[in-house]
Design a protein around this motif. Structure first.
Motif, short mmCIF file in Angstrom:
data_model
loop_
_atom_site.label_atom_id
_atom_site.label_comp_id
_atom_site.label_asym_id
_atom_site.label_seq_id
_atom_site.Cartn_x
_atom_site.Cartn_y
_atom_site.Cartn_z
N GLU A 1 0.84 -1.20 0.00
CA GLU A 1 0.00 0.00 0.00
C GLU A 1 0.87 1.24 0.00
OE1 GLU A 1 -2.64 2.10 3.41
OE2 GLU A 1 -3.37 0.11 2.79
N ARG B 1 -5.09 6.43 -0.89
CA ARG B 1 -4.43 5.13 -0.85
C ARG B 1 -4.41 4.49 -2.23
NH1 ARG B 1 -6.34 -0.24 0.59
NH2 ARG B 1 -8.42 0.65 0.42
N LEU C 1 -2.78 0.74 -4.21
CA LEU C 1 -2.28 -0.60 -3.98
C LEU C 1 -1.41 -1.03 -5.15
CD1 LEU C 1 -5.59 -2.25 -2.73
CD2 LEU C 1 -3.69 -1.42 -1.32
N ALA D 1 -8.82 0.39 -4.12
CA ALA D 1 -8.60 1.73 -3.57
C ALA D 1 -9.93 2.46 -3.45
CB ALA D 1 -7.63 2.51 -4.46
#
Length: 295
Positions: A9, A16, A18, A69
Motif C-alpha cells: 500500500e 491510498r 495498492l 482503492a
C-alpha cells in the motif's frame, strides 16, 4: 497467494493506492508495468499478464479510483494519478519499467512518462485517450444516469455498446466471451465501484484538451484494435503523430479491449517492442506505421 507475489500500500496526498508485484525468479527481460482502463483491477489481467510473466516481473496497480482503492473525486486530474503511480513504482523497488497503458490507463501512463521519465524505459499505449472522444460524451453521460437510477441492465448494456464494436458483420476475436466477461463486471459493481466509475468518467468528460506536449523522451509505441469504435484508429493515429518517430500498429480482429481480444498477440508485440526488436511482420498486426504530425 501466488509464489513471488507481493502486495503493498502507498498513500499519496491522503489517498491510498495498492501495488502488486509478481516477481519472476530469473527474468530474461525487464520489469513490466500494466495500467488499465475502467474497472480494471490489479488482479484481473488474466492471460495477457500470464504471457508477459513468462519472461518478466510484472507490476499491476489499483490507483485511487480503481479496484481496492477508494473513490477519487473527479477534481483530481490525470497528473495527480501519474504522481501517485510514480509513488507506487518507487515502493515496488523493481527499477525502471517498461509500461503498458490501455484506454483510461494510457493517459495516466503518458503523464507518468512526461513527469517521471526516470521511472520508465519504454511505454506502449493502446486505445489511447486523454479525454473521452467528443462523439461519445452524451452516451457516457447517460451511463452515469443509468447507474444513479439503479438501472444495472441498462448501465451495463450502454457501457458495452459504447466500448465494443456492435457491427455483427466484422470478425472480433473471442466475441461472445469478451462480451460476457465485461457485462458481468459492469452489471455486478458494488456501491464503491459505482462511485469510482462515476468520478472517473466525469474526470474524462471534463472540458479542456489533453495536452500531449512535450512528448515523452523515451521510446513510445501506439496501438489500437483495427475495429475500435470508441477510441478509433483515426483518433489514436492522431495521438501517435504528437510523438515524432513513434510507431503505430493496428491489431487484427480487435476493438477497444485489446488485452481481452488478443492477449497472446498483444503480449508478443509488447515483448518485441520492450526488447527493442523490429516490429515488422508481427503476428496479428497490420504493418507498422509512422504517422506524421500536421499542425
Amino acid at each position: 497467494m501466488v509464489s513471488g507475489e507481493r502486495v503493498f500500500e502507498v498513500v499519496h496526498r491522503g489517498f491510498r493506492a495498492l501495488g502488486r508485484v509478481q516477481a519472476h525468479p530469473s527474468p530474461s527481460a525487464g520489469p513490466v508495468l500494466l495500467v488499465g482502463g475502467a474497472m480494471q483491477r490489479k488482479e484481473g489481467w488474466g492471460r495477457f499478464e500470464g504471457v508477459l510473466r513468462r519472461e518478466s516481473t510484472v507490476v499491476t496497480v489499483d490507483l485511487p479510483g480503481w479496484g481496492g482503492a477508494e473513490v477519487l473525486p473527479a477534481r483530481y486530474g490525470i497528473g495527480f494519478l501519474a504522481d501517485c503511480l510514480a509513488a507506487v513504482l518507487r515502493a515496488a523497488e523493481v527499477g525502471a519499467v517498461d509500461a503498458f497503458g490501455g484506454s483510461y490507463g494510457s493517459a495516466v501512463a503518458y503523464r507518468l512518462a512526461q513527469r517521471h521519465p526516470q521511472l520508465l524505459r519504454r511505454i506502449a499505449l493502446f486505445g489511447a485517450l486523454g479525454r473521452i472522444p467528443h462523439g461519445m460524451h452524451g452516451r457516457m453521460a447517460e451511463t452515469i444516469g443509468h447507474l444513479r437510477a439503479g438501472r444495472r441492465d441498462r448501465f451495463a448494456g450502454e457501457v458495452l455498446a459504447a466500448m465494443l464494436n456492435q457491427d455483427p458483420s466484422i470478425r472480433l476475436a473471442r466475441r461472445g466471451a469478451v462480451e460476457r466477461i465485461l457485462y458481468t463486471v459492469f452489471h455486478g459493481i458494488g456501491p464503491t465501484e459505482a462511485e469510482q466509475y462515476e468520478q472517473n468518467t466525469l474526470r474524462l468528460l471534463a472540458p479542456g484538451p489533453f495536452d500531449p506536449f512535450p512528448p515523452p523522451a523515451g521510446p513510445v509505441l501506439f496501438g489500437v484494435g483495427e475495429h475500435d469504435s470508441f477510441t478509433t484508429v483515426r483518433h489514436c493515429r492522431e495521438f501517435a503523430a504528437s510523438c515524432p518517430g513513434a510507431p503505430f500498429v493496428r491489431l487484427r480482429d480487435a476493438d477497444h479491449p485489446v488485452h481481452l481480444r488478443c492477449p497472446d498477440e498483444l503480449a508478443g508485440l509488447l515483448q518485441r517492442f520492450f526488447r527493442g526488436e523490429t516490429l515488422e511482420s508481427v503476428p496479428g498486426c497490420h504493418p507498422v506505421e509512422y504517422p506524421a504530425l500536421t499542425r
